[in-house]
Enzyme design. Sequence first.
Site, PDB file in Angstrom:
ATOM      1  N   ASP A  40       0.852  -1.189   0.000  1.00 21.59           N
ATOM      2  CA  ASP A  40       0.000   0.000   0.000  1.00 21.59           C
ATOM      3  C   ASP A  40       0.889   1.241   0.000  1.00 21.59           C
ATOM      4  O   ASP A  40       1.892   1.310   0.711  1.00 21.59           O
ATOM      5  CB  ASP A  40      -0.930  -0.007   1.220  1.00 21.59           C
ATOM      6  CG  ASP A  40      -2.070   0.972   1.073  1.00 21.59           C
ATOM      7  OD1 ASP A  40      -3.225   0.525   0.920  1.00 21.59           O
ATOM      8  OD2 ASP A  40      -1.816   2.208   1.101  1.00 21.59           O
ATOM      9  N   ASN A 100     -13.036  -3.489   2.254  1.00 24.82           N
ATOM     10  CA  ASN A 100     -14.007  -2.397   2.368  1.00 24.82           C
ATOM     11  C   ASN A 100     -14.986  -2.454   1.204  1.00 24.82           C
ATOM     12  O   ASN A 100     -14.594  -2.750   0.069  1.00 24.82           O
ATOM     13  CB  ASN A 100     -13.279  -1.044   2.358  1.00 24.82           C
ATOM     14  CG  ASN A 100     -12.433  -0.837   3.602  1.00 24.82           C
ATOM     15  OD1 ASN A 100     -12.852  -1.176   4.705  1.00 24.82           O
ATOM     16  ND2 ASN A 100     -11.242  -0.294   3.429  1.00 24.82           N
ATOM     17  N   HIS A 151     -10.295  -5.541  -3.390  1.00 25.51           N
ATOM     18  CA  HIS A 151      -8.958  -5.786  -2.829  1.00 25.51           C
ATOM     19  C   HIS A 151      -9.077  -6.110  -1.347  1.00 25.51           C
ATOM     20  O   HIS A 151      -9.962  -5.625  -0.661  1.00 25.51           O
ATOM     21  CB  HIS A 151      -8.022  -4.591  -3.042  1.00 25.51           C
ATOM     22  CG  HIS A 151      -8.590  -3.286  -2.566  1.00 25.51           C
ATOM     23  ND1 HIS A 151      -9.532  -2.582  -3.281  1.00 25.51           N
ATOM     24  CD2 HIS A 151      -8.372  -2.571  -1.439  1.00 25.51           C
ATOM     25  CE1 HIS A 151      -9.859  -1.486  -2.627  1.00 25.51           C
ATOM     26  NE2 HIS A 151      -9.170  -1.455  -1.494  1.00 25.51           N
ATOM     27  N   MET A 152      -8.124  -6.902  -0.909  1.00 21.82           N
ATOM     28  CA  MET A 152      -8.025  -7.286   0.497  1.00 21.82           C
ATOM     29  C   MET A 152      -6.790  -6.592   1.072  1.00 21.82           C
ATOM     30  O   MET A 152      -5.712  -6.669   0.487  1.00 21.82           O
ATOM     31  CB  MET A 152      -7.866  -8.809   0.562  1.00 21.82           C
ATOM     32  CG  MET A 152      -7.679  -9.376   1.941  1.00 21.82           C
ATOM     33  SD  MET A 152      -7.307 -11.149   1.787  1.00 21.82           S
ATOM     34  CE  MET A 152      -8.943 -11.819   1.694  1.00 21.82           C
ATOM     35  N   GLU A 183     -12.146   3.321  -1.542  1.00 27.05           N
ATOM     36  CA  GLU A 183     -11.677   4.399  -2.429  1.00 27.05           C
ATOM     37  C   GLU A 183     -11.424   3.895  -3.836  1.00 27.05           C
ATOM     38  O   GLU A 183     -11.576   4.632  -4.807  1.00 27.05           O
ATOM     39  CB  GLU A 183     -10.364   4.994  -1.886  1.00 27.05           C
ATOM     40  CG  GLU A 183     -10.529   5.780  -0.608  1.00 27.05           C
ATOM     41  CD  GLU A 183      -9.196   6.160   0.015  1.00 27.05           C
ATOM     42  OE1 GLU A 183      -8.135   5.801  -0.546  1.00 27.05           O
ATOM     43  OE2 GLU A 183      -9.230   6.814   1.068  1.00 27.05           O
TER      44      GLU A 183
HETATM   45  P1  AMP Z   1      -9.808   1.204   0.054  1.00 27.45           P
HETATM   46  O1  AMP Z   1     -10.073   2.406   0.900  1.00 27.45           O
HETATM   47  O2  AMP Z   1     -10.167  -0.094   0.733  1.00 27.45           O
HETATM   48  O3  AMP Z   1     -10.392   1.338  -1.330  1.00 27.45           O
HETATM   49  O4  AMP Z   1      -8.234   1.128  -0.090  1.00 27.45           O
HETATM   50  C1  AMP Z   1      -7.527   1.665  -1.150  1.00 27.45           C
HETATM   51  C2  AMP Z   1      -6.064   1.621  -0.773  1.00 27.45           C
HETATM   52  O5  AMP Z   1      -5.301   1.777  -1.960  1.00 27.45           O
HETATM   53  C3  AMP Z   1      -5.630   2.736   0.201  1.00 27.45           C
HETATM   54  O6  AMP Z   1      -5.094   2.135   1.386  1.00 27.45           O
HETATM   55  C4  AMP Z   1      -4.561   3.501  -0.590  1.00 27.45           C
HETATM   56  O7  AMP Z   1      -3.493   3.944   0.218  1.00 27.45           O
HETATM   57  C5  AMP Z   1      -4.119   2.452  -1.616  1.00 27.45           C
HETATM   58  N1  AMP Z   1      -3.557   2.974  -2.856  1.00 27.45           N
HETATM   59  C6  AMP Z   1      -4.074   3.938  -3.652  1.00 27.45           C
HETATM   60  N2  AMP Z   1      -3.295   4.126  -4.735  1.00 27.45           N
HETATM   61  C7  AMP Z   1      -2.262   3.249  -4.621  1.00 27.45           C
HETATM   62  C8  AMP Z   1      -1.120   2.956  -5.412  1.00 27.45           C
HETATM   63  N3  AMP Z   1      -0.871   3.609  -6.559  1.00 27.45           N
HETATM   64  N4  AMP Z   1      -0.260   2.003  -4.993  1.00 27.45           N
HETATM   65  C9  AMP Z   1      -0.493   1.338  -3.837  1.00 27.45           C
HETATM   66  N5  AMP Z   1      -1.551   1.570  -3.048  1.00 27.45           N
HETATM   67  C10 AMP Z   1      -2.430   2.514  -3.425  1.00 27.45           C
END
Ligand code: AMP
Length: 115
Positions: free
Chosen positions: A31, A88, A101-102, A96
């Site tokens: 992440d 989520n 994804h896990m 987001e």
């Molecule tokens: P969620 O809120 O469950 O959708 O988690 C999305 C996650 O993706 C967050 O923890 C972000 O920090 C992570 N994220 C967003 N863009 C990237 C990226 N380019 N590389 C790695 N992680 C990312």
Amino acid sequence: MNHDTIFSKIITHKIPADIVYQDKYITAFKDIMPKAPVHILIVPNIIIPTVNDVKMCHEPILGKLFTVAAKIAKQHGIHENGYRLIINCNHHAGQEIFHFHMHLLGGKYLGPLIE
Ligand code: AMP
């Protein structure tokens, strides 16, 4: 509808990421904003936007997410102390990126699930 997200670009190596595991079905990468010493996202290579979009045909690949999670946890030496897996779904959970994804979180005591 095109459900492409930044994760599709990571899976296809169009943008860089710290990939810790990849096979035909699953990609796992660090992440970008880690919430724990170990914070890895484990992602099916096919696009499933949210848990609401999961179908029976996805069961094998989603099962494999857990096999990969256990393998990565062991590789990072956090399997015995423990870790947390989070998925989520939509706004109230703070999703987001709309590519299933896990989150694998560990490397410290994580505290209660919800504060
Ligand atoms: P969620 O809120 O469950 O959708 O988690 C999305 C996650 O993706 C967050 O923890 C972000 O920090 C992570 N994220 C967003 N863009 C990237 C990226 N380019 N590389 C790695 N992680 C990312």
